[in-house]
Design a protein around this motif. Structure first.
Motif, PDB file in Angstrom:
ATOM      1  N   VAL A 235       0.974  -1.230  -0.015  1.00  0.00           N
ATOM      2  CA  VAL A 235      -0.017   0.137   0.108  1.00  0.00           C
ATOM      3  C   VAL A 235       0.845   1.047   0.057  1.00  0.00           C
ATOM      4  CG1 VAL A 235      -1.706   1.381   1.246  1.00  0.00           C
ATOM      5  CG2 VAL A 235      -1.781  -1.401   1.282  1.00  0.00           C
ATOM      6  N   GLU A 278      -6.189   3.361  -3.312  1.00  0.00           N
ATOM      7  CA  GLU A 278      -6.023   3.324  -1.802  1.00  0.00           C
ATOM      8  C   GLU A 278      -4.599   3.824  -1.355  1.00  0.00           C
ATOM      9  OE1 GLU A 278      -6.080  -0.760  -0.202  1.00  0.00           O
ATOM     10  OE2 GLU A 278      -4.655  -1.342  -1.665  1.00  0.00           O
ATOM     11  N   GLU A 330      -6.488   5.965   6.794  1.00  0.00           N
ATOM     12  CA  GLU A 330      -6.025   5.401   5.056  1.00  0.00           C
ATOM     13  C   GLU A 330      -7.258   5.673   4.339  1.00  0.00           C
ATOM     14  OE1 GLU A 330      -5.060   1.268   5.194  1.00  0.00           O
ATOM     15  OE2 GLU A 330      -6.667   0.794   6.732  1.00  0.00           O
ATOM     16  N   ARG A 332      -8.906   2.658   1.761  1.00  0.00           N
ATOM     17  CA  ARG A 332      -8.744   1.481   1.425  1.00  0.00           C
ATOM     18  C   ARG A 332      -9.561   0.856   0.439  1.00  0.00           C
ATOM     19  NH1 ARG A 332      -8.018  -4.107   5.136  1.00  0.00           N
ATOM     20  NH2 ARG A 332      -6.040  -2.807   5.900  1.00  0.00           N
TER      21      ARG A 332
END
Length: 370
Positions: A235, A278, A330, A332
């Motif tokens: 990520v 993301e 975050e 996602r």
């Protein structure tokens, strides 16, 4: 609500692929001892048929462990002659080599910009580090390109198949992007709100330009696993400001509505949606999502708005309906973030945001006094 997931079942005598037109059949030179696996794809639906994604293409990538190391065993791309939901797709067969440690990647609706790169994949490392650009999956209106479809990926590992063995393995694939929906709601007696063509606008700040494409899944045990060796994928974090984009929407039609306490009254309506890749926010949270709204009607004759209001805190609701507040850290994939701007006599507020895992709903509270 139950999650809408593509459940993929591997039965070890043949990998079941879809009954569809192919670009080309792929021939494999397999060792003497091979195992066939049967793959069956089943969409678990939460009774909302409209949220099933149309599938235009599928790719199956299989890596297996050998005495000489991990090697690519299968890489097959299939185009459907007619887009279908997973529940409508029949299956075909694909051979795989027996191994005591197999990793399977399934990709649906890959961006055309990645097809040649995916065709040439030779290692897990290359696949894990492959990036996609959000602009490659969106049309000029900021919506998913219909001819390609919503990109989805899934990863499962630690599959062991002996020669001539039959085995079942269940996995899921999930959307590779997140979506942000912006709603407008009239909240108290006498409140009138709506949108005006060419005037009312929404800007969502700090959307992600790109992301790593293939990611493991919690339900497959390949993301957020306590045993980090089981996880797969990366990520982005500490993304430079130059890689963050604003998303903009301006009303093309006009509508106003007044608050109503009547049963079934529609006080809340969708204005627009944005797709984003993301990423994990910076440690100082300076790159969190923020929202601006301009020229929102506030009856009877005024307008209101907000400027770059940052989303700071989320409140997730568990299966029992109990909320738990936590920082917004975050964006996602496979989540829908719903921002609701509430217009009343005192003006406009954004008090709550909800997040859905494109299925199971989680509530997020955001205090935005204006």
């Amino acid at each position: 609500m139950r999650k809408k997931l593509l459940h993929i079942i591997y039965l070890a005598s043949t990998i079941l692929l879809f009954s569809c037109s192919r670009e080309a059949d792929v021939a494999y030179e397999l060792p003497a001892h091979t195992t066939r696996a049967q793959l069956s794809i089943d969409l678990v639906n939460n009774r909302d048929v409209e949220q099933q994604e149309k599938i235009n293409s599928m790719r199956f990538i299989v890596f297996g462990s050998t005495p000489g190391g991990v090697r690519l065993d299968v890489n097959e791309h299939i185009l459907l002659s007619t887009p279908e939901t997973a529940t409508d797709i029949d299956a075909q067969l694909l051979k795989v080599t027996s191994s005591n440690d197999i990793l399977v990647v399934v990709i649906a609706n890959e961006p055309q910009s990645l097809t040649s790169k995916l065709d040439g994949i030779a290692s897990l490392w290359t696949l894990q580090n492959m990036l996609y650009d959000i602009s490659d999956i969106l049309n000029d209106d900021g919506q998913i390109i219909s001819t390609t479809g919503m990109p989805m990926t899934g990863v499962i590992r630690d599959i062991s198949i002996a020669p001539d063995e039959t085995q079942k393995v269940e996995m899921v694939i999930e959307r590779a992007v997140a979506r942000v929906d912006v709603f407008l709601e009239a909240i108290d007696g006498g409140a009138v709100t709506g949108y005006t063509a060419g005037s009312t606008s929404v800007t969502l700040h700090n959307l992600s330009r790109d992301s790593y494409f293939v990611m493991g899944n919690v339900d497959n045990g390949t993301r957020d696993n306590a045993d980090s060796s089981k996880n797969y994928g990366k990520v982005k974090e500490d993304v430079p400001e130059s890689d963050l984009l604003p998303g903009a929407w301006t009303a093309t039609t006009s509508e106003t509505w007044a608050y109503s306490s009547a049963t079934g009254a529609k006080n809340r309506k969708l204005l627009c949606s944005f797709y984003t890749a993301e990423r994990i926010f910076k440690s100082d949270y300076s790159d969190r999502l923020a929202v601006s709204m301009a020229n929102v009607p506030k009856g009877p004759s005024g307008v209101t708005g907000i400027t770059e209001k940052v989303i700071e805190t989320i409140t997730k609701v568990d299966d029992k309906g109990s909320p738990t507040a936590q920082p917004f850290t975050e964006i996602r994939r496979n989540n829908v973030y719903q921002i609701t701007a509430r217009v009343g006599k005192i003006g406009i507020q954004i008090l709550t945001i909800t997040v859905e895992d494109w299925g199971d709903r989680q509530d997020i509270d955001l205090d935005m006094d204006l």
